[in-house]
Design an enzyme around this catalytic site. Sequence first.
Site, PDB file in Angstrom:
ATOM      1  N   ARG A  79     -13.843  36.818  -8.153  1.00  0.00           N
ATOM      2  CA  ARG A  79     -14.354  37.554  -9.072  1.00  0.00           C
ATOM      3  C   ARG A  79     -16.374  38.595  -9.026  1.00  0.00           C
ATOM      4  O   ARG A  79     -16.217  39.190  -9.995  1.00  0.00           O
ATOM      5  CB  ARG A  79     -14.817  36.876 -10.626  1.00  0.00           C
ATOM      6  N   GLU A 133      -4.359  33.580 -22.080  1.00  0.00           N
ATOM      7  CA  GLU A 133      -4.520  33.668 -20.496  1.00  0.00           C
ATOM      8  C   GLU A 133      -2.911  33.603 -20.086  1.00  0.00           C
ATOM      9  O   GLU A 133      -2.770  32.806 -20.135  1.00  0.00           O
ATOM     10  CB  GLU A 133      -5.406  32.916 -19.974  1.00  0.00           C
ATOM     11  N   ASP A 138      -9.353  24.394 -25.774  1.00  0.00           N
ATOM     12  CA  ASP A 138      -9.401  25.212 -24.143  1.00  0.00           C
ATOM     13  C   ASP A 138      -8.238  24.032 -23.719  1.00  0.00           C
ATOM     14  O   ASP A 138      -8.196  23.343 -23.573  1.00  0.00           O
ATOM     15  CB  ASP A 138     -10.826  23.963 -23.609  1.00  0.00           C
ATOM     16  N   HIS A 175      -7.258  35.691 -16.880  1.00  0.00           N
ATOM     17  CA  HIS A 175      -8.525  35.281 -18.247  1.00  0.00           C
ATOM     18  C   HIS A 175      -8.516  36.338 -19.430  1.00  0.00           C
ATOM     19  O   HIS A 175      -9.930  36.403 -19.275  1.00  0.00           O
ATOM     20  CB  HIS A 175      -9.163  35.005 -17.445  1.00  0.00           C
ATOM     21  N   ARG A 232     -18.732  38.189 -18.576  1.00  0.00           N
ATOM     22  CA  ARG A 232     -17.727  37.908 -19.273  1.00  0.00           C
ATOM     23  C   ARG A 232     -17.106  38.560 -20.370  1.00  0.00           C
ATOM     24  O   ARG A 232     -18.153  39.016 -21.228  1.00  0.00           O
ATOM     25  CB  ARG A 232     -18.321  36.498 -19.857  1.00  0.00           C
TER      26      ARG A 232
HETATM   27  O1  TA6 Z   1     -10.062  29.234 -18.867  1.00  0.00           O
HETATM   28  C1  TA6 Z   1     -10.690  28.151 -19.548  1.00  0.00           C
HETATM   29  C2  TA6 Z   1     -11.800  27.507 -19.037  1.00  0.00           C
HETATM   30  O2  TA6 Z   1     -11.287  27.268 -17.898  1.00  0.00           O
HETATM   31  C3  TA6 Z   1     -12.524  27.316 -19.414  1.00  0.00           C
HETATM   32  O3  TA6 Z   1     -12.568  25.417 -19.245  1.00  0.00           O
HETATM   33  C4  TA6 Z   1     -13.920  27.322 -19.252  1.00  0.00           C
HETATM   34  O4  TA6 Z   1     -14.499  27.138 -18.424  1.00  0.00           O
HETATM   35  C5  TA6 Z   1     -13.184  29.493 -18.974  1.00  0.00           C
HETATM   36  O5  TA6 Z   1     -12.589  28.960 -18.214  1.00  0.00           O
HETATM   37  C6  TA6 Z   1     -14.214  30.145 -18.496  1.00  0.00           C
HETATM   38  O6  TA6 Z   1     -14.698  29.780 -17.425  1.00  0.00           O
HETATM   39  P1  TA6 Z   1     -15.743  30.883 -16.334  1.00  0.00           P
HETATM   40  O7  TA6 Z   1     -15.662  29.916 -15.322  1.00  0.00           O
HETATM   41  O8  TA6 Z   1     -15.325  32.291 -16.309  1.00  0.00           O
HETATM   42  O9  TA6 Z   1     -16.888  30.457 -17.520  1.00  0.00           O
END
Ligand code: TA6
Length: 306
Positions: free
Chosen positions: A101, A275, A214, A170, A75
């Site tokens: 990823r 993003e 979001d 992202h 993350r």
């Molecule tokens: O880009 C926003 C999002 O789709 C949120 O809804 C949240 O799920 C975030 O991505 C993080 O996703 P991840 O799979 O990295 O926990």
Amino acid sequence: MSRDIDRLTELLGVSGRVGFGWSPLGGPIVRLHTRGSTAEIALRGAQVLSWRPRDRGEQLWLSPVARLDGDAALRGGIPVCWPWFGPHATDNRQPSHGFVRTVMWRVTETAAESCSASVVFALESREASHLGWPHQAGALLTVSLGDGLTVALETENSGPTSFELTQALHTYFSVGDIAHVRVEGLDERAYLDKLDGNARRVQHGDVRFAQEVDRIYDSDGAALALTDDGADGRRIRIASEGSASTVLWNPWSEKAARLGDMGPAGAYRTMVCVETANAGNDVIRLAPGRRHRLVATYSIADSRTQ
Ligand code: TA6
């Protein structure tokens, strides 16, 4: 793995400009250096972990508990969501945000020019998809460090059937405090509110954050700026190519606690995701043999007017 790093250094390293090493987060990385700027990219996920422009601090956010040697996607930095964004449309066994990823990408090229250093990562879908994906595609991710940072994700449909591609770079930006952050450039743009059943709304003025956000904006390639009024007005310009949508996300306190890998309570206040994407209604239909490039370019604006 140290032998692999030595071999990569021998084959693709450029002294003082492109180096390979081991991150304390537990995985191999590439380090780029150009005129006082640096960037670090993990081979796992071809994920940018750090971007420090000359005379500036770290611009990207990493979870305080981020690891490269865990099972989950790290993350922070710039995760590559490919070949779909968000949950899989029909198969809930599939991972969210695609399947690249957490796999090792191959480093295929490096370059060091007078004003830039770059690295190219490659991955074939059949190398990465553990649960099967009924198409064949190649992905190339190029990271170029100059005065700014450019990340390009190129997809080639190498199979016999067309497929729908959604994706995102992202990017997690580090901020002083989310309460003082604004995203400019989306005024009067429509967006899907993922927190309200994808209700379609219209943005009025700059986007500010006072709760979980979001949203998938119809940004249509607009130039954006992330301004952190809490950090001496630091301003990052965000330009894109091949993208008609931008996702803005901050989990706020309750979602952050549920995620479990955001670090200590309050860590959510020091990050925001902007993003560069093809998401929501912005779907790329890729015919056999065709390619698509998604590009994000980040640069530091020296004043509020830039
Ligand atoms: O880009 C926003 C999002 O789709 C949120 O809804 C949240 O799920 C975030 O991505 C993080 O996703 P991840 O799979 O990295 O926990």
